[in-house]
Motif scaffolding. Structure first.
Motif, PDB file in Angstrom:
ATOM      1  N   UNK A  74      10.868  16.050  36.987  1.00  0.00           N
ATOM      2  CA  UNK A  74      10.242  16.506  38.209  1.00  0.00           C
ATOM      3  C   UNK A  74       8.885  16.181  38.018  1.00  0.00           C
ATOM      4  N   UNK A  75       8.372  16.109  37.433  1.00  0.00           N
ATOM      5  CA  UNK A  75       6.371  14.988  37.098  1.00  0.00           C
ATOM      6  C   UNK A  75       6.560  13.868  37.789  1.00  0.00           C
ATOM      7  N   UNK A  76       7.331  13.225  36.684  1.00  0.00           N
ATOM      8  CA  UNK A  76       7.232  11.400  36.886  1.00  0.00           C
ATOM      9  C   UNK A  76       8.365  11.044  38.839  1.00  0.00           C
ATOM     10  N   UNK A  77       9.097  12.054  38.664  1.00  0.00           N
ATOM     11  CA  UNK A  77       9.595  12.108  39.953  1.00  0.00           C
ATOM     12  C   UNK A  77       8.591  12.680  41.389  1.00  0.00           C
ATOM     13  N   UNK A  78       8.218  13.039  41.218  1.00  0.00           N
ATOM     14  CA  UNK A  78       7.066  13.724  42.357  1.00  0.00           C
ATOM     15  C   UNK A  78       6.175  12.762  41.997  1.00  0.00           C
ATOM     16  N   UNK A  80      16.092  11.808  42.713  1.00  0.00           N
ATOM     17  CA  UNK A  80      16.746  11.658  41.754  1.00  0.00           C
ATOM     18  C   UNK A  80      16.369  10.110  41.107  1.00  0.00           C
ATOM     19  N   UNK A  81      16.276   9.463  41.896  1.00  0.00           N
ATOM     20  CA  UNK A  81      15.509   7.515  41.621  1.00  0.00           C
ATOM     21  C   UNK A  81      14.094   7.618  40.859  1.00  0.00           C
ATOM     22  N   UNK A  82      13.495   8.558  41.377  1.00  0.00           N
ATOM     23  CA  UNK A  82      11.815   8.148  41.364  1.00  0.00           C
ATOM     24  C   UNK A  82      11.633   8.601  39.815  1.00  0.00           C
ATOM     25  N   UNK A  83      12.208   8.744  38.885  1.00  0.00           N
ATOM     26  CA  UNK A  83      12.397   9.006  37.374  1.00  0.00           C
ATOM     27  C   UNK A  83      13.203   9.588  37.051  1.00  0.00           C
TER      28      UNK A  83
END
Length: 313
Positions: free
Chosen positions: A69-73, A63-66
């Protein structure tokens, strides 16, 4: 910490598919009248439950990364190799992400190990059969073992065989024996061992999970009913039911007529044979169009919704 709404939805769905939904399905009466539909529903429940559980943990951990799903990964991969971590990453995020990765790896490895173990067991069993059995005259794919207890089973492999005991041959008439052979060959043609391996791996992966055991037992009985439906087309209901009844009366319900291989007690094995006999001797139950449509819609939703929620979050 902020809670990802999609992760919450997937978590609730995973809980529903892990307990109340399988419990309701295992107690339902309609699957005996539509084993193909019931098997498809069990498979969709298992698939959707696994995706929902892993997806919920994955989305919560990322959750904190983007924002998607694509931006988070991408963000998590970049932070892992080059750093730094986003300031709002907590120990709980790390726990969720680690749990998702470990659970996915655990399930996949168990499926692979179960498949390999099953193939090795079947290979060893085939080697023993070559030493301890003889082919039925004019039927090289059917082998006879010299044992007084009635037994019949199939052994998948490169050269699949159907195995009968001398006790089974002596106990049943020619018509009843043909029904048994037809039943076992249906297992081979329809590759039921692959389906059973999948549910065995689920049980082995989560041995403390009571629903995994219940699902395995239900699926094992359904594949027997499906093989019965193949045998009854050529032998008739009465002949197949008589064969089941005769074997049941010997007290050998755990080894004969393809009784589910994994139920835990002799009582469960006998109950399975009685359920199969009842559906052959009672008036044929049918599943209404409305129920069939409802089940088909449920299967489609279970297969489609969890992956879509994960991929579009």
């Amino acid at each position: 910490m902020p809670v990802d709404s999609t992760a919450v939805v997937l978590g609730v769905l995973a809980l529903a598919l892990a307990w109340p939904v399988p419990l309701i399905l295992a107690r339902a009466k309609w699957p005996a009248a539509a084993p193909v539909l019931a098997l498809a529903l069990w498979q969709s429940i298992a698939l959707a439950g696994g995706i929902s559980m892993i997806g919920s943990l994955l989305l919560a951990g990322l959750e904190p990364f983007g924002d998607d799903l694509a931006s988070r990964v991408t963000g998590a991969a970049a932070a892992l190799f080059t750093g730094p971590l986003p300031p709002d990453v907590s120990l709980l995020h790390t726990f969720f992400l680690s749990a998702a990765v470990l659970l996915a790896a655990h399930l996949v490895l168990n499926l692979a190990l179960t498949s390999v173990r099953s193939r090795r067991q079947r290979h060893r069993h085939m080697e023993l059969l070559r030493l301890l059995s003889s082919p039925l005259p004019d039927e090289p794919a059917t082998r006879i073992i010299d044992h007084p207890a009635p037994a019949a089973y199939c052994l998948p492999g490169a050269r699949s065989v159907t195995v009968l005991s001398e006790g089974m041959i002596e106990l049943l008439s020619a018509e009843e024996l043909e029904a048994v052979i037809s039943h076992e060959r249906a297992h081979l043609r329809q590759k039921h061992h692959l389906l059973l391996d999948a549910f065995r791996s689920w049980k082995r992966a989560l041995p403390w999970f009571p629903i995994a055991t219940r699902a395995q037992d239900a699926v094992a009985l359904l594949v027997e009913m499906l093989a019965d439906d193949t045998a009854r087309r050529t032998s008739g209901d009465a002949v197949l039911a008589d064969a089941i009844r005769i074997v049941d009366s010997t007290g050998s319900a755990g080894t004969a007529l393809g009784a589910p291989k994994d139920p835990r007690t002799p009582e469960q094995r006998r109950t399975a044979l009685l359920a199969r006999e009842a559906r052959l001797t009672d008036d044929r139950r049918t599943v209404g169009t409305g129920v069939r449509l409802l089940v088909v819609v449920a299967i489609v939703l279970l297969v489609v919704v969890p992956p879509v929620l994960v991929l579009t979050s």
